[in-house]
Design a protein around this motif. Structure first.
Motif, PDB file in Angstrom:
ATOM      1  N   GLY A   1       1.180 -12.350  17.430  1.00 35.33           N
ATOM      2  CA  GLY A   1      -0.243 -12.552  17.639  1.00 35.33           C
ATOM      3  C   GLY A   1      -0.633 -12.508  19.100  1.00 35.33           C
ATOM      4  O   GLY A   1      -1.656 -11.909  19.470  1.00 35.33           O
ATOM      5  N   TYR A   2       0.179 -13.120  19.968  1.00 38.39           N
ATOM      6  CA  TYR A   2      -0.127 -13.114  21.396  1.00 38.39           C
ATOM      7  C   TYR A   2       0.121 -11.739  22.024  1.00 38.39           C
ATOM      8  O   TYR A   2      -0.612 -11.314  22.928  1.00 38.39           O
ATOM      9  CB  TYR A   2       0.703 -14.177  22.114  1.00 38.39           C
ATOM     10  CG  TYR A   2       0.074 -15.544  22.055  1.00 38.39           C
ATOM     11  CD1 TYR A   2      -1.030 -15.866  22.851  1.00 38.39           C
ATOM     12  CD2 TYR A   2       0.554 -16.523  21.200  1.00 38.39           C
ATOM     13  CE1 TYR A   2      -1.620 -17.123  22.792  1.00 38.39           C
ATOM     14  CE2 TYR A   2      -0.030 -17.782  21.124  1.00 38.39           C
ATOM     15  CZ  TYR A   2      -1.121 -18.077  21.935  1.00 38.39           C
ATOM     16  OH  TYR A   2      -1.711 -19.313  21.868  1.00 38.39           O
ATOM     17  N   VAL A   3       1.135 -11.027  21.546  1.00 36.88           N
ATOM     18  CA  VAL A   3       1.439  -9.711  22.126  1.00 36.88           C
ATOM     19  C   VAL A   3       0.321  -8.715  21.837  1.00 36.88           C
ATOM     20  O   VAL A   3      -0.063  -7.919  22.711  1.00 36.88           O
ATOM     21  CB  VAL A   3       2.780  -9.177  21.583  1.00 36.88           C
ATOM     22  CG1 VAL A   3       2.996  -7.719  21.982  1.00 36.88           C
ATOM     23  CG2 VAL A   3       3.942 -10.025  22.099  1.00 36.88           C
TER      24      VAL A   3
ATOM     25  N   GLN B   1      -5.235 -16.627  16.522  1.00 41.02           N
ATOM     26  CA  GLN B   1      -5.607 -17.618  15.517  1.00 41.02           C
ATOM     27  C   GLN B   1      -5.039 -17.245  14.147  1.00 41.02           C
ATOM     28  O   GLN B   1      -4.583 -18.115  13.394  1.00 41.02           O
ATOM     29  CB  GLN B   1      -7.132 -17.731  15.432  1.00 41.02           C
ATOM     30  CG  GLN B   1      -7.776 -18.423  16.610  1.00 41.02           C
ATOM     31  CD  GLN B   1      -9.287 -18.452  16.504  1.00 41.02           C
ATOM     32  OE1 GLN B   1      -9.926 -17.445  16.191  1.00 41.02           O
ATOM     33  NE2 GLN B   1      -9.887 -19.606  16.774  1.00 41.02           N
ATOM     34  N   GLN B   2      -5.048 -15.965  13.830  1.00 41.36           N
ATOM     35  CA  GLN B   2      -4.440 -15.516  12.575  1.00 41.36           C
ATOM     36  C   GLN B   2      -2.953 -15.835  12.564  1.00 41.36           C
ATOM     37  O   GLN B   2      -2.380 -16.169  11.516  1.00 41.36           O
ATOM     38  CB  GLN B   2      -4.651 -14.013  12.402  1.00 41.36           C
ATOM     39  CG  GLN B   2      -6.102 -13.607  12.194  1.00 41.36           C
ATOM     40  CD  GLN B   2      -6.263 -12.105  12.111  1.00 41.36           C
ATOM     41  OE1 GLN B   2      -5.561 -11.420  11.365  1.00 41.36           O
ATOM     42  NE2 GLN B   2      -7.193 -11.565  12.887  1.00 41.36           N
TER      43      GLN B   2
ATOM     44  N   VAL C   1       6.675  -5.725  19.742  1.00 39.33           N
ATOM     45  CA  VAL C   1       6.941  -6.632  18.610  1.00 39.33           C
ATOM     46  C   VAL C   1       8.153  -6.156  17.820  1.00 39.33           C
ATOM     47  O   VAL C   1       9.065  -6.939  17.503  1.00 39.33           O
ATOM     48  CB  VAL C   1       5.699  -6.716  17.701  1.00 39.33           C
ATOM     49  CG1 VAL C   1       6.024  -7.515  16.434  1.00 39.33           C
ATOM     50  CG2 VAL C   1       4.534  -7.348  18.448  1.00 39.33           C
ATOM     51  N   PHE C   2       8.199  -4.861  17.503  1.00 40.37           N
ATOM     52  CA  PHE C   2       9.283  -4.321  16.676  1.00 40.37           C
ATOM     53  C   PHE C   2      10.625  -4.330  17.405  1.00 40.37           C
ATOM     54  O   PHE C   2      11.656  -4.702  16.828  1.00 40.37           O
ATOM     55  CB  PHE C   2       8.938  -2.894  16.241  1.00 40.37           C
ATOM     56  CG  PHE C   2       7.896  -2.821  15.156  1.00 40.37           C
ATOM     57  CD1 PHE C   2       7.489  -3.960  14.467  1.00 40.37           C
ATOM     58  CD2 PHE C   2       7.297  -1.614  14.809  1.00 40.37           C
ATOM     59  CE1 PHE C   2       6.525  -3.905  13.479  1.00 40.37           C
ATOM     60  CE2 PHE C   2       6.333  -1.543  13.815  1.00 40.37           C
ATOM     61  CZ  PHE C   2       5.945  -2.694  13.141  1.00 40.37           C
ATOM     62  N   ILE C   3      10.634  -3.918  18.656  1.00 38.96           N
ATOM     63  CA  ILE C   3      11.908  -3.849  19.390  1.00 38.96           C
ATOM     64  C   ILE C   3      12.461  -5.252  19.635  1.00 38.96           C
ATOM     65  O   ILE C   3      13.680  -5.470  19.602  1.00 38.96           O
ATOM     66  CB  ILE C   3      11.729  -3.068  20.704  1.00 38.96           C
ATOM     67  CG1 ILE C   3      11.456  -1.592  20.386  1.00 38.96           C
ATOM     68  CG2 ILE C   3      12.960  -3.203  21.589  1.00 38.96           C
ATOM     69  CD1 ILE C   3      11.251  -0.718  21.613  1.00 38.96           C
ATOM     70  N   THR C   4      11.582  -6.214  19.883  1.00 40.87           N
ATOM     71  CA  THR C   4      12.048  -7.600  20.048  1.00 40.87           C
ATOM     72  C   THR C   4      12.786  -8.068  18.795  1.00 40.87           C
ATOM     73  O   THR C   4      13.871  -8.666  18.870  1.00 40.87           O
ATOM     74  CB  THR C   4      10.858  -8.533  20.332  1.00 40.87           C
ATOM     75  OG1 THR C   4      10.204  -8.116  21.531  1.00 40.87           O
ATOM     76  CG2 THR C   4      11.331  -9.971  20.483  1.00 40.87           C
TER      77      THR C   4
END
Length: 620
Positions: free
Chosen positions: A549-551, A207-208, A564-567
């Motif tokens: 947010g989903y990860v 949600q954030q 998140v960072f590697i993506t």
């Protein structure tokens, strides 16, 4: 040195001579053996036309040299409406729309080889006398506007940390509460102090993500429309009024949050609509006001306002969240809303659409800008060549690089405060300060990179194409490597912050890379090109907080943040590689003003032929 032939009294001969003098200068005639201006004029008269598209192109109208050829250092002053005209070749006698395009470096960087200590002829003829001119005031106001835009964009990233009760959020029971327990916690971050600053809203990380991305939905929608409208009607009022709307609706954020998450998303969406004109209209104004040889510095300075705004916004938002009025975090939106409103009024009062409409600009600066900015909107406004743009490989290269940049940048800008809260356990005050350090480094390095880029181009050892690719590679491969490294630093908060600061700092080079490349390939349509690339790039950017947010939903672990960072790192590297292959720094043929008349005649003939065929069909 043989003096130039005297002017003929025969109108036909004079017309022929004038036509010859308007032929473009080729590189063979740009450097003279003794640096005499009359020799340059003679070479121009004898030169043949060229069809080569230069790296950066400007207008040059050589007039016949007058006066004593032997006294080539003496300037003959001729009264002309209260102004003084040099006896040397005058490049400003005709309006830019009638002048011949020639390579910018050739026509404005002719060296005086005979006397290295003497000022070059281009400086004598073109450079304005004032150190700070109207174009610098416009640039500074655009810098403040960009800073204000990013303040309004990023203040929610810090505010949401204070708004949400992070410790009360639902977690995966198989995930430990603190992976770094027993390692060490920064002295400024006591658990008791952190607990006392938890917010009242229970919004999940997904949600954030929607709250953080809602701004970009509105921001994306208005990109292309305002790019087109600013080309047709001017950019000043769209930019000023749009930012005024953004600022005024900022006052409503605290109230809307109390009514619920959907009302907050709506207000942030409207703020995004108001901020939509900032980039395309800024680009359109830069194209009208900034000469090609100043674009790396001025463009980087303006867009560095984004980092300046972030550097101001994040730590000040942290301080206001903890010590501010109206309950802490609401004061963030009241303070920055007031600042944005004041800037909007000042911008609409001080800034003018272009040099031609500015009532008090010095005459020499107006001539300097109009003569060097090829195809300013005030000179010619041809139809947008949509088909040619969509078939242009350099345009697609800029678009891909822009999309990669926005995805990686928005990941850090919107999620870095949350990462520092969930993994590194910084309190809200320290969070804002440490979150701003990478953008401070980015701001500083963008200034350094812009001067290096201009030096590379001015040295004539590097073309615009090579310069843009080298600088852009530093700006996108640098943060990619840093993101990968930061994802493996474990529980060391200061090492993580240091790596991210270096990586994001290197990212500042993109402002002298693809970010100003629109101005290289198409000065006249730079605003529209930027609206296209910025629109699609922000579509990629708004996905960043949603994906993050989903990860990390219900499992804010180092492993999840590593994904998140590697993506983001992979997106950076792939997009930069595509730019290296297909990017270009030369002006494209579809933006050549000399083709405007030909294209217009072609359309008229096509229309006449269609009408003739319709009449013939009617008769039959």
């Amino acid at each position: 040195m043989t003096p130039p032939p005297p002017r003929s009294n025969d109108p036909e001969e004079e017309s022929t001579a004038a036509s010859d003098r308007r032929r473009p200068v080729t590189s063979d005639h740009c450097a003279t053996e003794d640096g005499h201006l009359d020799a340059v004029a003679a070479a121009i008269t004898m030169s043949a036309p060229t069809t080569t598209v230069a790296d950066n192109v400007a207008y040059f109208h050589p007039a016949a040299a007058e006066g004593d050829a032997d006294d080539h250092h003496r300037t003959t002053s001729v009264t002309n409406g209260g102004r003084h005209a040099s006896g040397a070749p005058d490049r400003h006698q005709l309006p830019p729309s009638t002048l011949t395009p020639v390579q910018f470096e050739m026509s404005y960087e002719t060296p005086a080889a005979a006397d290295h200590n003497a000022m070059s002829s281009k400086e004598n003829l073109l450079t304005p006398r004032a150190w700070i001119g109207s174009r610098h005031i416009v640039t500074f106001m655009l810098f403040l506007g960009m800073a204000n835009a990013y303040i309004m964009r990023t203040n929610m990233s810090v505010a949401i940390v204070a708004m949400v009760n992070q410790t009360a959020l639902e977690r995966d029971p198989t995930i430990p509460d603190d992976e770094c327990e027993g390692y060490y916690t920064p002295a400024a971050n006591s658990t008791v102090h952190s607990m006392s600053n938890e917010g009242s809203f229970l919004w999940s990380t997904s949600q954030q993500g929607y709250v953080l991305s809602s701004f970009f939905y509105g921001y994306v929608i208005t990109q292309i429309p305002f790019g087109i409208l600013s080309k047709k009607y001017g950019a000043k009022y769209f930019l000023g009024v749009g930012m005024l709307i953004n600022s005024v609706f900022g006052f409503l954020v605290p109230l809307s949050a109390n009514f619920g998450i959907f009302s907050l998303i709506t207000i942030r969406f409207i703020q995004g609509l108001g901020e939509g004109p900032i980039v395309p209209c800024t680009h359109a104004l830069l194209a009208k006001w900034i000469p090609p040889n100043e674009r790396s510095r001025m463009g980087a300075f303006v867009y560095a306002g984004a980092q300046f705004g972030t550097v101001i916004s994040m730590p000040l938002s942290g301080v206001l969240s903890e010590y501010g009025f109206a309950g802490g975090w609401p004061s963030i939106f009241y303070v920055f809303g007031a600042i944005g409103t004041l800037w909007s009024v000042a911008f609409l009062w001080l800034v003018h659409e272009d040099p031609e409409s500015h009532p008090t600009i010095p005459h020499d600066e107006r001539k300097y800008i109009i003569s060097s900015v090829w195809g300013a909107a005030g000179v010619s406004s041809p139809p947008v060549p949509w088909r040619s743009i969509l078939k242009s490989a350099p345009f697609w290269a800029i678009l891909v690089a822009h999309m990669g940049q926005n995805y990686g940048y928005e990941t850090l800008m919107t999620e870095l405060p949350t990462f520092m809260k969930q993994v590194l356990h910084f309190n809200i005050k320290a969070n804002g300060t440490y979150s701003s350090l990478p953008y401070l480094a980015m701001w500083v390095f963008s200034m350094v990179a812009s001067h290096i880029a201009d030096m590379m181009i001015s040295s004539e050892r590097f073309t615009h194409t090579v310069t843009r690719k080298i600088v852009n590679s530093i700006g996108q491969f640098g943060p990619a490597i840093a993101l990968i490294a930061a994802s493996y630093t474990g529980c060391d908060p200061y090492l993580t912050v240091a790596i991210l600061t270096i990586g994001v700092g290197l990212n500042g080079a993109i402002y002298s890379g693809f970010k100003v490349n629109h101005l290289d390939i198409s000065p006249r349509f730079a605003g529209i090109l930027m609206s296209l690339t910025n629109c699609l790039a922000n579509l990629a950017g708004l996905l960043a907080p949603i994906v993050a947010g989903y990860v990390i939903d219900k499992r804010p672990t180092q492993a999840a943040w590593r994904v998140v960072f590697i993506t983001s790192a992979v997106v950076y590297m792939v997009c930069c590689t595509i730019y290296l292959v297909f990017g270009n720094g030369t002006r494209q043929p579809w933006d050549n003003p000399s083709n405007d008349q030909m294209n217009l005649e072609h359309k008229k003939n096509k229309k006449k032929n269609k009408m003739a065929m319709d009449i013939e069909d009617t008769v039959q």
